[in-house]
Motif scaffolding. Structure first.
Motif, PDB file in Angstrom:
ATOM      1  N   GLU A 146      -0.088  32.714 -18.656  1.00 51.17           N
ATOM      2  CA  GLU A 146      -0.063  32.247 -17.266  1.00 51.17           C
ATOM      3  C   GLU A 146      -0.981  31.031 -17.133  1.00 51.17           C
ATOM      4  OE1 GLU A 146       1.679  33.489 -14.772  1.00 51.17           O
ATOM      5  OE2 GLU A 146       2.460  35.330 -15.650  1.00 51.17           O
ATOM      6  N   PRO A 147      -0.593  29.867 -17.660  1.00 53.98           N
ATOM      7  CA  PRO A 147      -1.522  28.736 -17.762  1.00 53.98           C
ATOM      8  C   PRO A 147      -1.996  28.171 -16.432  1.00 53.98           C
ATOM      9  CG  PRO A 147       0.708  28.079 -18.377  1.00 53.98           C
ATOM     10  CD  PRO A 147       0.731  29.564 -18.263  1.00 53.98           C
ATOM     11  N   LEU A 148      -1.289  28.411 -15.346  1.00 55.08           N
ATOM     12  CA  LEU A 148      -1.689  27.858 -14.043  1.00 55.08           C
ATOM     13  C   LEU A 148      -2.224  28.934 -13.110  1.00 55.08           C
ATOM     14  CD1 LEU A 148       1.181  25.272 -13.391  1.00 55.08           C
ATOM     15  CD2 LEU A 148      -1.082  24.898 -14.361  1.00 55.08           C
ATOM     16  N   HIS A 149      -2.644  30.053 -13.667  1.00 59.02           N
ATOM     17  CA  HIS A 149      -3.167  31.134 -12.845  1.00 59.02           C
ATOM     18  C   HIS A 149      -4.548  30.736 -12.314  1.00 59.02           C
ATOM     19  CE1 HIS A 149      -4.583  35.122 -11.652  1.00 59.02           C
ATOM     20  NE2 HIS A 149      -3.311  35.492 -11.630  1.00 59.02           N
ATOM     21  N   VAL A 150      -4.672  30.669 -11.000  1.00 56.47           N
ATOM     22  CA  VAL A 150      -5.901  30.154 -10.381  1.00 56.47           C
ATOM     23  C   VAL A 150      -7.093  31.046 -10.673  1.00 56.47           C
ATOM     24  CG1 VAL A 150      -7.029  29.687  -8.175  1.00 56.47           C
ATOM     25  CG2 VAL A 150      -4.703  28.863  -8.578  1.00 56.47           C
ATOM     26  N   GLU A 151      -6.958  32.346 -10.458  1.00 66.83           N
ATOM     27  CA  GLU A 151      -8.100  33.240 -10.638  1.00 66.83           C
ATOM     28  C   GLU A 151      -8.575  33.256 -12.086  1.00 66.83           C
ATOM     29  OE1 GLU A 151      -7.080  37.066  -9.155  1.00 66.83           O
ATOM     30  OE2 GLU A 151      -7.270  36.489  -7.052  1.00 66.83           O
ATOM     31  N   ILE A 176      -7.238  22.127 -12.841  1.00 66.66           N
ATOM     32  CA  ILE A 176      -6.356  22.930 -11.994  1.00 66.66           C
ATOM     33  C   ILE A 176      -6.418  22.488 -10.540  1.00 66.66           C
ATOM     34  CG2 ILE A 176      -7.973  24.818 -11.515  1.00 66.66           C
ATOM     35  CD1 ILE A 176      -5.455  26.681 -11.981  1.00 66.66           C
ATOM     36  N   ILE A 177      -7.563  21.936 -10.103  1.00 62.13           N
ATOM     37  CA  ILE A 177      -7.639  21.402  -8.742  1.00 62.13           C
ATOM     38  C   ILE A 177      -6.666  20.246  -8.567  1.00 62.13           C
ATOM     39  CG2 ILE A 177      -9.112  20.005  -7.223  1.00 62.13           C
ATOM     40  CD1 ILE A 177     -11.405  21.896  -7.854  1.00 62.13           C
ATOM     41  N   ALA A 178      -6.458  19.462  -9.626  1.00 63.39           N
ATOM     42  CA  ALA A 178      -5.512  18.342  -9.545  1.00 63.39           C
ATOM     43  C   ALA A 178      -4.098  18.830  -9.249  1.00 63.39           C
ATOM     44  CB  ALA A 178      -5.531  17.565 -10.860  1.00 63.39           C
ATOM     45  N   ILE A 179      -3.814  20.076  -9.648  1.00 61.95           N
ATOM     46  CA  ILE A 179      -2.480  20.643  -9.432  1.00 61.95           C
ATOM     47  C   ILE A 179      -2.447  21.498  -8.175  1.00 61.95           C
ATOM     48  CG2 ILE A 179      -0.696  22.115 -10.456  1.00 61.95           C
ATOM     49  CD1 ILE A 179      -1.901  21.404 -13.201  1.00 61.95           C
ATOM     50  N   LYS A 180      -3.534  22.244  -7.928  1.00 59.63           N
ATOM     51  CA  LYS A 180      -3.583  23.168  -6.798  1.00 59.63           C
ATOM     52  C   LYS A 180      -4.864  22.918  -5.992  1.00 59.63           C
ATOM     53  CE  LYS A 180      -0.861  26.729  -9.128  1.00 59.63           C
ATOM     54  NZ  LYS A 180      -0.713  28.177  -9.438  1.00 59.63           N
ATOM     55  N   TRP A 187     -13.072  25.108  -5.446  1.00 59.54           N
ATOM     56  CA  TRP A 187     -14.144  24.236  -4.953  1.00 59.54           C
ATOM     57  C   TRP A 187     -15.465  25.003  -4.902  1.00 59.54           C
ATOM     58  CZ3 TRP A 187     -13.104  19.157  -4.303  1.00 59.54           C
ATOM     59  CH2 TRP A 187     -11.757  18.788  -4.226  1.00 59.54           C
ATOM     60  N   ASN A 188     -15.384  26.273  -4.530  1.00 65.66           N
ATOM     61  CA  ASN A 188     -16.581  27.120  -4.525  1.00 65.66           C
ATOM     62  C   ASN A 188     -17.179  27.211  -5.928  1.00 65.66           C
ATOM     63  OD1 ASN A 188     -18.368  29.390  -3.540  1.00 65.66           O
ATOM     64  ND2 ASN A 188     -17.127  30.523  -5.008  1.00 65.66           N
TER      65      ASN A 188
END
Length: 588
Positions: A146-151, A176-180, A187-188
């Motif tokens: 799951e390469p784009l999994h945020v958590e 990942i911020i660049a994508i999501k 940001w936190n």
């Protein structure tokens, strides 16, 4: 038992940067979907499925003990059920039984090697426990699928941060911020990486952005409070923490925030409410909270101590045991001649405390980890039973209600006078110049703790002060720093025949034989000040033992040299060098 002292008391670490909850509504819904397929096979298989569905239903209701019991019943029928092990692991984790949770997660992963959710859950728990290499491996396994999994990406970045790999952590988050970009969580976490490095003002920018994206993000608000606290703005920090506490319901988060609130209240001199909140450190919901073993009841505020036998447990780091000992004379007076105070401290402090408090009984405490909890006991074999007990960190809440309540007492520890004379003779052989002890770090410098101590090379203006003999007081391995000083032509004399980490009786005597001790707060500087040595303290904006003053009320002879902001060591070193030269000149 063996000694396993908790970390020295510092403001709590950032909260909420480890993302994800194995029992979140989304996670429980995934489990429910996985169990929704009609059972195959024998009646026993249907029974296992029914038990697991009931266990997941208990998870939804936060009845983790019931969920555990049902999952165990399923495992009795089929101990090869990876799903049952996974559900049990989640229940045990949420119940606070970390040891059993890890065992169950590992069993689930062996039986479900392709189930990435198990790897993610185990990686997240390993991260919380500080097993960073294991966590990194498991999280990368999950991200392969799951390469784009945020958590998971967020958690990997936090693992990198906690290993001191700050650049790698920022790179992972930026990618990942660049994508999501709309995920406040990311940001936190950038804010926590910056705050760990001591870039507090920069970190606030990222916490602000997290809160702009999600005004209800309580953990980002709490993290911003910690940054504001470190920047010397405790009143804004208090407002942030109080608001954040209204937005969370997990006991761990509430107690963590309450602990931070206590230290922040100390910074504004609110000792009464601060020490009430400070009881949060003992909450069983905090993983590092110490459980004290005593058959006697705990002492409560207002309870008469006259004629009582009171056991006082040392706690936190060694420096904190020393600092809080400021209140022991009050306790000894309160029990009177008909009572007795029994003091249980770190074994290296026992001889010094016995000399300092001759009318008390001093024993060593010992600590083990049982069922994931630090458990501390005192050996009362030689002193007998007690009537009441109290942790030493709670004493100020009873006898020090305001900063002005500290007695103007030059010392409350009594070093060996013969050893003071011994060190005075040795120091006299070094020449007529004043002798100044120097220390610059703590034994633990992992993660965010580094921001509390100046790099050694910035000490040069101080160590170049002419007409002063500098004496090394730094415990632990400081070979590199001493060699750095030698190469730079700086004279830093190391006292012979003393272990600066373990020979605390001799360390206290050496400090009292010196003319001055200079450095940040660590075990040795607390020991020096408590023993009556003059300490010039390099302090950070969030130095809570100043209790809202420009001094250290515990140590009336101490002079504070505060830095203006984290990382701004240069100016304070210049001020210190100038003050040292002026002090040298006044000594004739």
């Amino acid at each position: 038992m063996t000694d396993a002292a908790p970390t020295e008391l510092r403001p709590p670490h950032s909260l909420g940067d480890v993302a994800g909850d194995a029992a979140s509504p989304a996670a429980v819904s995934r489990l429910s979907r996985a169990l929704a397929a009609p059972p195959k096979g024998a009646k026993a298989a249907r029974k296992v499925l029914d038990l697991l569905k009931a266990s997941v239903a208990a998870l939804r209701q936060r009845d983790y003990q019931k969920g555990s019991r049902l999952a165990l019943e399923a495992l009795k029928l089929d101990d090869r059920s990876g799903m049952a092990w996974h559900v049990l692991a989640i229940c045990r984790e949420k119940a606070g039984d970390v040891g059993q949770a890890i065992t169950a997660y590992e069993a689930a992963l062996k039986l479900l090697p392709t189930e990435t959710a198990v790897a993610h859950d185990l990686g997240r728990l390993a991260q919380k426990l500080g097993h960073f290499e294991i966590a990194e491996k498991l999280l990368r396994k999950y991200l392969d699928a799951e390469p784009l999994h945020v958590e998971a990406t967020n958690n990997l970045a936090c693992v990198l941060r906690d290993q001191g790999r700050y650049g790698d952590a920022i790179d992972a988050l930026k990618a990942i911020i660049a994508i999501k970009p709309a995920h406040a969580l990311l940001w936190n976490s950038i804010g926590t990486v910056l705050s760990d490095q001591g870039e507090m003002a920069q970190s606030v920018i990222f916490f602000d952005e997290a809160l702009r994206l999600d005004p209800g993000f309580a953990k980002a608000r709490y993290n911003r409070a910690n940054a504001r606290m470190a920047l010397g703005d405790p009143r804004s920090a208090i407002a942030d923490i109080e608001q954040a506490m209204t937005q969370v319901d997990e006991p761990f988060e509430i107690e963590t925030m309450r602990m931070a609130l206590a230290l922040t209240r100390f910074m504004v001199g609110d000792m009464a409410q601060g020490f009430a909140d400070y009881q949060a450190r003992l909450s069983p919901h905090l993983r590092e909270a110490v459980r004290f073993l005593s058959t006697a009841p705990a002492w409560v505020p207002g309870q008469d101590l006259s004629g009582q036998r009171l056991l006082v447990f040392g706690e936190q780091g060694l420096g904190d045991e020393v600092l809080f000992a400021n209140a022991l004379p009050d306790l000894i007076e309160a029990v009177g001649s008909a009572g007795r105070v029994v003091i249980a401290v770190e074994h290296r402090l026992v001889p010094l405390f016995r000399r300092s408090f001759p009318t008390a009984d001093v024993v060593r405490h010992a600590t083990v980890r049982q069922e994931g909890r630090l458990t501390r006991a005192a050996d009362l074999t030689e002193v007998g039973e007690v009537d009441l007990w109290a942790p030493i960190g709670s004493l100020f809440g009873h006898v020090r209600h305001t900063p002005d309540a500290f007695p103007d007492r030059p010392a409350f520890l009594t070093p060996d006078p013969d050893r003071i004379t011994h060190w005075q003779a040795i120091l006299a052989d070094l020449g007529p110049q004043p002798k100044v002890g120097v220390l610059w770090k703590s034994l633990k410098l992992d993660g965010s703790r580094r921001r509390y101590f100046s790099p050694f090379d910035l000490w040069r203006p101080v160590l170049e002060t002419p007409g002063v003999t500098f004496v090394n007081l730094q415990y632990g391995d400081c070979t590199d720093e001493l060699e750095q000083a030698r190469v730079a032509g700086l004279d830093l004399w190391s006292p012979p025949g003393i272990d600066l980490k373990d020979d605390l009786e001799d360390v206290a005597a050496l400090c009292c034989a010196l003319d001055l001790v200079v450095g940040p707060a660590n075990a040795t500087s607390n020991l020096a000040a408590a023993s009556g040595a003059t300490w010039w303290a390099i302090t950070t904006p969030d130095a809570w033992p100043r209790f809202g003053t420009d001094r250290y009320p515990c140590y009336p002879g101490t002079r504070a040299f505060p830095i203006e902001g984290f990382g701004e060591w240069g100016p304070v070193m210049e001020r210190l060098a100038q003050s040292l030269a002026e002090w040298r000149d006044t000594r004739g």
